[in-house]
Design an enzyme around this catalytic site. Structure first.
Site: not given
Length: 271
Positions: A132, A146, A150
């Protein structure tokens, strides 16, 4: 302790460094990547299998897993490392880039994991490690895509650890801070439209801070060492931080309320 680890995105950065660490500790390594010709001298080792795997291509996933089993018999650890960062104003980002970011960082990770689970279930053992980021617990401006991926990795991993425990499989999450990899190069996809003048000041300030942070980031070996710890420590610990900045940012995010943390981050960025 030794065994076999399958690593996605093993051609460079964290994936390559982790492959070398496990290799040097006597493990078999299945080093997967979209372009196996980029493996370099990894392919020269007898206990390394270099094979193609594109996380967005289910046929390549199945083929890589089959080749790994044929070569080494069992697979003990899956390291889901492949991924990249899409940044930029959402308004300036084409929908195909939005889909590609989630297809790679989330759907691809799930597809590889799903392909491995029958093996782990039959063995009643195994470890899944998902890379992660501090960006799975906090955000920076312009990182809508993004960070969205994550945060998803954090949530799906935490949920998976319950069901995987029932088949003897451990789930681990690695949360690196800023790392000196090619994240700002081929693993970084930035969208912008300079006619949208309202966003440009934020873009310039973020680039200045990110450039300095990347130059001072931790070496990929820092993350590889934490991955090694997660595999070998014999615990059911779920989350592992990697890098001094990860410790600082995540402690602050945990201990400060939203308004205080966000105000502090904006001050750091000059926003």
């Amino acid at each position: 302790m030794s065994g076999t680890i399958l690593i996605t995105g093993a051609s460079t950065g964290i994936g390559r460094t982790t492959a070398e660490l496990f290799l040097n500790n006597g493990w078999n390594v299945v080093a997967t990547m979209r372009s196996p010709e980029n493996a370099g001298d990894l392919a020269d080792h007898a206990n390394v299998l270099v094979t193609r795997l594109d996380v967005t291509d289910e046929t390549s996933i199945a083929s890589a897993v089959d080749r790994a089993q044929s070569r080494f018999g069992s697979i003990d650890v899956l390291l889901n490392n492949a991924g990249y960062g899409a940044y930029g104003p959402l308004e300036a980002t084409p929908m195909e880039k939005i889909r590609r970011q989630f297809d790679t960082n989330v759907i691809g990770l799930l597809a590889v994991t799903k392909a491995m689970l029958p093996i782990f279930r039959a063995q009643t053992s195994g470890t899944v490690i998902n890379v992660s980021s501090i960006g799975g617990q906090m955000t920076f401006p312009l990182g809508t895509l993004y960070h969205g991926t994550k945060f998803a990795v954090e949530g799906l991993s935490e949920a998976l650890h319950f069901e995987l425990e029932a088949i003897g499989v451990k789930m681990k999450i690695i949360e690196p801070g800023m790392i000196r990899t090619d994240f700002g190069g081929r693993s970084f996809d930035f969208s912008n439209d300079e006619t949208m003048s309202e966003y440009q000041d934020t873009i310039q300030k973020l680039f200045a801070v990110f450039g300095d942070a990347a130059n001072g980031g931790s070496d990929p070996s820092v993350v590889a060492d934490v991955i090694w710890q997660a595999v070998t420590d014999g615990t059911n610990q779920l989350r592992y931080r990697a890098g001094a900045d990860a410790e600082e940012f995540l402690d602050n995010r945990k201990n400060l309320d939203d308004a205080t943390f966000i105000a502090g981050l904006k001050a750091q960025l000059g926003l």
